[in-house]
Scaffold this motif. Structure first.
Motif, PDB file in Angstrom:
ATOM      1  N   GLY A  75       0.766  -1.170   0.009  1.00 31.91           N
ATOM      2  CA  GLY A  75       0.161  -0.153  -0.111  1.00 31.91           C
ATOM      3  C   GLY A  75       0.896   1.195  -0.052  1.00 31.91           C
ATOM      4  N   ILE A  76       1.895   1.467   0.815  1.00 31.89           N
ATOM      5  CA  ILE A  76       2.767   2.260   0.831  1.00 31.89           C
ATOM      6  C   ILE A  76       3.513   2.781  -0.679  1.00 31.89           C
ATOM      7  CG2 ILE A  76       4.816   3.378   1.962  1.00 31.89           C
ATOM      8  CD1 ILE A  76       4.203   1.744   4.446  1.00 31.89           C
ATOM      9  N   LEU A  77       3.916   1.397  -1.171  1.00 31.01           N
ATOM     10  CA  LEU A  77       4.491   1.513  -2.431  1.00 31.01           C
ATOM     11  C   LEU A  77       3.596   2.000  -3.499  1.00 31.01           C
ATOM     12  CD1 LEU A  77       6.249  -2.105  -2.323  1.00 31.01           C
ATOM     13  CD2 LEU A  77       7.196   0.172  -1.587  1.00 31.01           C
ATOM     14  N   ALA A  78       2.656   1.610  -3.446  1.00 34.51           N
ATOM     15  CA  ALA A  78       1.623   2.129  -4.536  1.00 34.51           C
ATOM     16  C   ALA A  78       1.318   3.569  -4.009  1.00 34.51           C
ATOM     17  CB  ALA A  78       0.172   1.596  -4.476  1.00 34.51           C
ATOM     18  N   THR A  79       1.270   4.213  -2.752  1.00 29.49           N
ATOM     19  CA  THR A  79       0.914   5.541  -2.715  1.00 29.49           C
ATOM     20  C   THR A  79       2.240   6.250  -3.307  1.00 29.49           C
ATOM     21  OG1 THR A  79      -0.287   5.049  -0.710  1.00 29.49           O
ATOM     22  CG2 THR A  79       0.764   7.367  -0.844  1.00 29.49           C
ATOM     23  N   ASP A  80       3.319   5.941  -3.388  1.00 23.32           N
ATOM     24  CA  ASP A  80       4.422   6.429  -3.801  1.00 23.32           C
ATOM     25  C   ASP A  80       4.139   6.774  -5.357  1.00 23.32           C
ATOM     26  OD1 ASP A  80       6.045   6.534  -1.359  1.00 23.32           O
ATOM     27  OD2 ASP A  80       7.085   4.677  -2.168  1.00 23.32           O
ATOM     28  N   MET A  81       3.833   5.980  -5.980  1.00 29.44           N
ATOM     29  CA  MET A  81       3.628   5.862  -7.609  1.00 29.44           C
ATOM     30  C   MET A  81       2.403   6.419  -7.855  1.00 29.44           C
ATOM     31  SD  MET A  81       6.368   4.771  -8.650  1.00 29.44           S
ATOM     32  CE  MET A  81       7.234   5.507  -7.147  1.00 29.44           C
ATOM     33  N   TYR A 105      -0.736  -3.068  -9.951  1.00 32.18           N
ATOM     34  CA  TYR A 105      -2.095  -3.646  -9.992  1.00 32.18           C
ATOM     35  C   TYR A 105      -2.525  -2.682  -8.666  1.00 32.18           C
ATOM     36  CZ  TYR A 105      -2.484  -7.784 -12.906  1.00 32.18           C
ATOM     37  OH  TYR A 105      -2.605  -8.638 -13.926  1.00 32.18           O
ATOM     38  N   GLY A 106      -1.830  -2.372  -7.753  1.00 32.96           N
ATOM     39  CA  GLY A 106      -2.255  -1.596  -6.738  1.00 32.96           C
ATOM     40  C   GLY A 106      -2.845  -0.271  -6.962  1.00 32.96           C
ATOM     41  N   LEU A 107      -2.008   0.369  -8.043  1.00 31.66           N
ATOM     42  CA  LEU A 107      -2.643   1.637  -8.552  1.00 31.66           C
ATOM     43  C   LEU A 107      -4.053   1.529  -9.329  1.00 31.66           C
ATOM     44  CD1 LEU A 107       0.546   3.236 -10.018  1.00 31.66           C
ATOM     45  CD2 LEU A 107      -0.625   4.205  -8.121  1.00 31.66           C
ATOM     46  N   ALA A 108      -3.931   0.372 -10.154  1.00 30.35           N
ATOM     47  CA  ALA A 108      -5.232   0.484 -10.831  1.00 30.35           C
ATOM     48  C   ALA A 108      -6.437   0.071  -9.856  1.00 30.35           C
ATOM     49  CB  ALA A 108      -5.222  -0.862 -11.952  1.00 30.35           C
ATOM     50  N   MET A 109      -6.194  -1.111  -8.746  1.00 30.67           N
ATOM     51  CA  MET A 109      -7.187  -1.302  -8.084  1.00 30.67           C
ATOM     52  C   MET A 109      -7.574  -0.376  -7.085  1.00 30.67           C
ATOM     53  SD  MET A 109      -6.243  -5.220  -7.326  1.00 30.67           S
ATOM     54  CE  MET A 109      -4.976  -4.875  -6.656  1.00 30.67           C
ATOM     55  N   PHE A 110      -6.710   0.435  -6.506  1.00 25.48           N
ATOM     56  CA  PHE A 110      -6.904   1.398  -5.169  1.00 25.48           C
ATOM     57  C   PHE A 110      -6.942   2.792  -5.717  1.00 25.48           C
ATOM     58  CE2 PHE A 110      -5.115  -2.330  -3.235  1.00 25.48           C
ATOM     59  CZ  PHE A 110      -6.189  -3.062  -2.781  1.00 25.48           C
ATOM     60  N   GLN A 229     -10.572  -5.350  -8.054  1.00 24.99           N
ATOM     61  CA  GLN A 229     -11.111  -5.122  -9.440  1.00 24.99           C
ATOM     62  C   GLN A 229      -9.831  -4.364 -10.300  1.00 24.99           C
ATOM     63  OE1 GLN A 229     -13.298  -7.417 -11.049  1.00 24.99           O
ATOM     64  NE2 GLN A 229     -13.227  -8.383  -8.940  1.00 24.99           N
ATOM     65  N   VAL A 230      -9.823  -4.785 -11.453  1.00 23.55           N
ATOM     66  CA  VAL A 230      -9.337  -3.630 -12.602  1.00 23.55           C
ATOM     67  C   VAL A 230     -10.150  -3.134 -13.432  1.00 23.55           C
ATOM     68  CG1 VAL A 230      -7.531  -3.502 -14.299  1.00 23.55           C
ATOM     69  CG2 VAL A 230      -6.991  -4.675 -12.079  1.00 23.55           C
ATOM     70  N   THR A 231     -10.332  -1.879 -13.400  1.00 20.95           N
ATOM     71  CA  THR A 231     -11.764  -1.403 -14.353  1.00 20.95           C
ATOM     72  C   THR A 231     -11.302  -0.899 -15.472  1.00 20.95           C
ATOM     73  OG1 THR A 231     -11.594   0.539 -13.052  1.00 20.95           O
ATOM     74  CG2 THR A 231     -13.246  -0.998 -12.240  1.00 20.95           C
TER      75      THR A 231
END
Length: 289
Positions: A75-81, A105-110, A229-231
């Protein structure tokens, strides 16, 4: 290539960029044990169509490298990006490989509002991957290296003999003929930065993914798949000779990505970005249109 520095959530991150900044941005997320330079071959193929931005992710290369395993949760890594995507002018096209695929995937999902298209190259969605690793089957066996990396002091072991043990892990049952000469020297320089190898491996230590012993399946708790989910449109490119991520690790992906296209590349393995950059670029261009 033009180097750039970004301040993301108060910390400094280094990136390599290719192409005209006025072009649509392509955010390129590397995996283990690579760094931003891993994208050079593909970026040179795509720089006429995209502004290619490849950061050293947290703990890698010249970017922010904090102490403590807790600083490397996905979650932290995705927040960076997510912050970088905003600075690039979101929504952006995101491409990820290996661990970079997990962040993508974290970016696309969250953060779905930040991602217009998702491209994954030999990387895995967390649910199919966790099911495969918990089954006690072939993927459990192929993923035993994760448990080895999580052991205390593994970074010191891998650094021995001028990173010989890391190279041995890197090349297990796969073609590493692309990593020689100056390119190999560049990788060793990045691995040798103070604290970086530990930071890189802390991604594995911070992960909650469970790796079963071969032949001993692990029962998993129920997961809320509605949040996973990836929308956006999703392209998966897969080197079929990958011995670390097996095809079973992507089984059922279509249940998490309604707009999914899969392209398989025969005769390439986990390092398909280096082995077949031209073909990957051609597939990507066709899909993007």
């Amino acid at each position: 290539m033009e180097p750039r520095w970004y301040t993301l959530n108060g910390e400094k991150f280094f990136a390599r960029t290719w192409g005209d900044p006025s072009l649509p941005p392509l955010l390129m997320l590397h995996g283990f044990p690579e760094y931003s330079g891993a994208w050079e071959e593909l970026a040179l193929e795509l720089q006429d169509q995209f502004y290619c931005v490849a950061p050293d992710q947290r703990g890698y290369g010249q970017s922010y490298c904090p102490e403590g395993v807790e600083n490397y949760r996905t979650g932290i890594l995705a927040t960076d990006m997510a912050e970088l995507a905003k600075q690039l002018g979101a929504p952006v096209t995101v491409i990820g490989h290996d661990w970079g695929a997990s962040v993508a995937y974290g970016l696309a999902m969250f953060f779905p509002e930040l991602v217009s298209r998702l491209i994954i190259v030999n990387g895995v969605h967390p649910v199919p991957f966790q099911k495969a690793m918990a089954s006690g089957g072939a993927q459990s066996e192929a993923s035993q290296y994760i448990n080895a990396l999580r052991r205390e002091g593994s970074e010191d072991y891998l650094a021995k003999d001028d990173f010989g043990k890391l190279l041995q892990l890197f090349s297990a049952h796969m073609d590493l003929s692309w990593l020689t000469g100056e390119k190999l020297a560049e990788y060793k320089r990045e691995w040798g930065r103070v604290g970086r190898l530990k930071g890189m491996i802390n991604w594995y230590r911070a992960s909650t993914l469970v790796v079963a012993d071969p032949g001993k399946p692990v029962e998993l708790a129920e997961m809320d798949v509605s949040r996973l989910q990836v929308t956006c449109p999703h392209l998966l490119i897969w080197g079929m000779d990958d011995s670390a991520l097996l095809p079973v690790s992507r089984a059922g992906l279509e249940a998490f990505a309604a707009d999914l296209e899969v392209h398989e590349i025969e005769g390439a393995d986990h390092w398909v970005l280096h082995q077949r950059a031209g073909e990957v670029a051609e597939v990507l261009r066709r899909w993007v249109g």
